[in-house]
Motif scaffolding. Structure first.
Motif, PDB file in Angstrom:
ATOM      1  N   TYR A  94       0.857  -1.183   0.000  1.00  0.00           N
ATOM      2  CA  TYR A  94       0.000   0.000   0.000  1.00  0.00           C
ATOM      3  C   TYR A  94       0.895   1.235   0.000  1.00  0.00           C
ATOM      4  CZ  TYR A  94      -3.850  -3.117   1.311  1.00  0.00           C
ATOM      5  OH  TYR A  94      -4.788  -4.118   1.338  1.00  0.00           O
ATOM      6  N   THR A 107      -5.374   5.402   3.722  1.00  0.00           N
ATOM      7  CA  THR A 107      -4.652   4.150   3.498  1.00  0.00           C
ATOM      8  C   THR A 107      -4.779   3.226   4.694  1.00  0.00           C
ATOM      9  OG1 THR A 107      -3.069   5.328   2.077  1.00  0.00           O
ATOM     10  CG2 THR A 107      -2.422   3.159   2.879  1.00  0.00           C
ATOM     11  N   GLN A 110      -8.095   1.618   4.565  1.00  0.00           N
ATOM     12  CA  GLN A 110      -8.171   0.614   3.510  1.00  0.00           C
ATOM     13  C   GLN A 110      -7.453  -0.660   3.915  1.00  0.00           C
ATOM     14  OE1 GLN A 110      -9.912   1.009   0.392  1.00  0.00           O
ATOM     15  NE2 GLN A 110      -9.663  -1.204   0.659  1.00  0.00           N
ATOM     16  N   MET A 111      -6.284  -0.511   4.531  1.00  0.00           N
ATOM     17  CA  MET A 111      -5.546  -1.701   4.963  1.00  0.00           C
ATOM     18  C   MET A 111      -6.366  -2.497   5.974  1.00  0.00           C
ATOM     19  SD  MET A 111      -1.520  -0.537   5.177  1.00  0.00           S
ATOM     20  CE  MET A 111      -1.780   0.689   6.477  1.00  0.00           C
TER      21      MET A 111
END
Length: 378
Positions: A94, A107, A110-111
């Motif tokens: 990522y 991010t 999202q992870m």
């Protein structure tokens, strides 16, 4: 978030394997409308009015409002993914930035949404210092708190790598090529034999900030602040490693100072040094070894201002590349990340190779997140 233990001090509890990699960087604008919002992000909390920011914005506007750093990060992410796949290391990569899209908060979410809980973090800064290390760590803590992911997402930051082959071998190649190029320029101008100087350039920081950084043993060994000492050690190593550099003068210099002109920052400035050296040297090789990718400060301060200063004084000039996606850099970074990734036999996947002599452990010495440049993953 409970940070992972520094290597060598892990507890007896079995730690979970890292299940993703985060490429963490500074970020940069990608259009004219992005420039002022980006600069507001960078200077948040300093009370700098937009009128002052617009002065800096001219550097970006001259390039269409686009910094090359985001595209460099896209290329680096793709190169790391390819190298990991080649080694059959099946971890998603990522990308998140401190100051521009994709932001850390997005991010991190999202992870977590993708099911990841322990992430290995590679920051695009080779050296240890506040802005290159500690500020990222502060941002990670703040972002975890703001997103409600404390206790849900654990981050393990990869160690610094200024002294590793990943960083020094590409720069040694760049140095040799730069010296060859300046010599060729001098020959073409009928000035064969005129002396050449190598200027290793990095970002200046306030002198007070540099003096705070430990440990004392490094200051005593090098006779200077630790920030400068890291760079001086790399510069000396590169000069020793490159045959073309034998007998040449070299110096660590600084660029991109900002803020109140009454506040002391590390010197000398690269432009001042080029002007001072003009009487004694026919050419200069500029090594931007304080950075791992091109960005606006490299393009403006070196490709524009430093080059113009050299031309005004009749000096041959060469600006070396940054490490970017050089194959040795990419491969070396994966080697370093491998120190934190265990194979089926429990051993590290790969290991970095320190090339710059010296004990560089515990560089920040502040007892907190700042000393935690490396966690232990299993």
């Amino acid at each position: 978030m409970t940070p992972a233990s520094p290597a060598g001090s892990a507890s007896g509890t079995q730690q979970a394997r890292c299940d993703a990699i985060l490429l963490a960087s500074f970020g940069g604008p990608e259009g004219q409308d992005d420039v002022i919002p980006f600069l507001r992000n960078v200077t948040r909390g300093r009370g700098i009015p937009d009128e002052r920011l617009e002065e800096v914005a001219t550097h970006y506007r001259a390039n269409g409002g686009v910094s090359p750093i985001n595209e460099q990060n896209r290329r680096l992410k793709a190169a790391l993914e390819a190298e990991l796949a080649e080694r059959e290391i099946e971890l998603p990569v990522y990308w998140g930035n401190r100051n521009w899209d994709p932001y850390f908060a997005d991010t991190f979410r999202q992870m977590h949404q993708d099911g990841h809980r322990r992430v290995l973090v590679l920051v695009t800064s080779a050296y240890v210092g506040y802005s290159s290390n500690d500020q990222y760590l502060e941002d990670f803590d703040r972002t975890l708190a703001e997103t409600g992911l404390e206790g849900e997402l654990e981050l393990v930051k990869v160690r610094e790598f200024f002294h590793d082959k990943a960083f020094t071998r590409p720069n040694a190649e760049f140095l040799g090529a730069g010296i060859d190029d300046v010599r060729a320029q001098l020959v073409a101008d009928g000035r064969d034999g005129e002396p050449i100087k190598v200027l290793f350039v990095t970002h200046s920081i306030p002198t007070a900030a540099a003096e705070k950084q430990g440990p004392e043993r490094i200051r005593e060994l090098f006779g200077t602040d630790v920030y400068t000492a890291q760079h001086q050690a790399v510069a000396d190593h590169l000069m020793d490693e490159v045959p073309q550099a034998e007998g040449l003068a070299h110096q660590v210099v600084f660029q991109s100072r900002s803020g109140d002109p009454r506040t002391p920052w590390l010197e000398p400035d690269i432009n001042d040094q080029i002007a001072e050296d003009a009487a004694a040297f026919g050419g200069v090789v500029v090594m931007p070894f304080g950075f791992v990718s091109d960005h606006m400060e490299v393009m403006w301060d070196l490709d524009t201002e430093a080059k113009e200063t050299a031309e005004e004084h009749g000096m041959a000039f060469h600006r070396a590349p940054t490490t970017g996606v050089h194959p040795a850099f990419v491969s070396g970074l994966v080697d370093i990340m491998g120190e934190y990734l265990r194979g089926e036999d429990g051993e590290p996947r790969t290991s970095g190779e320190q090339t710059v002599a010296g004990d560089w452990s515990d560089l920040t010495g502040d007892g907190g997140w700042g000393t935690l440049r490396q966690g232990e993953a299993s």
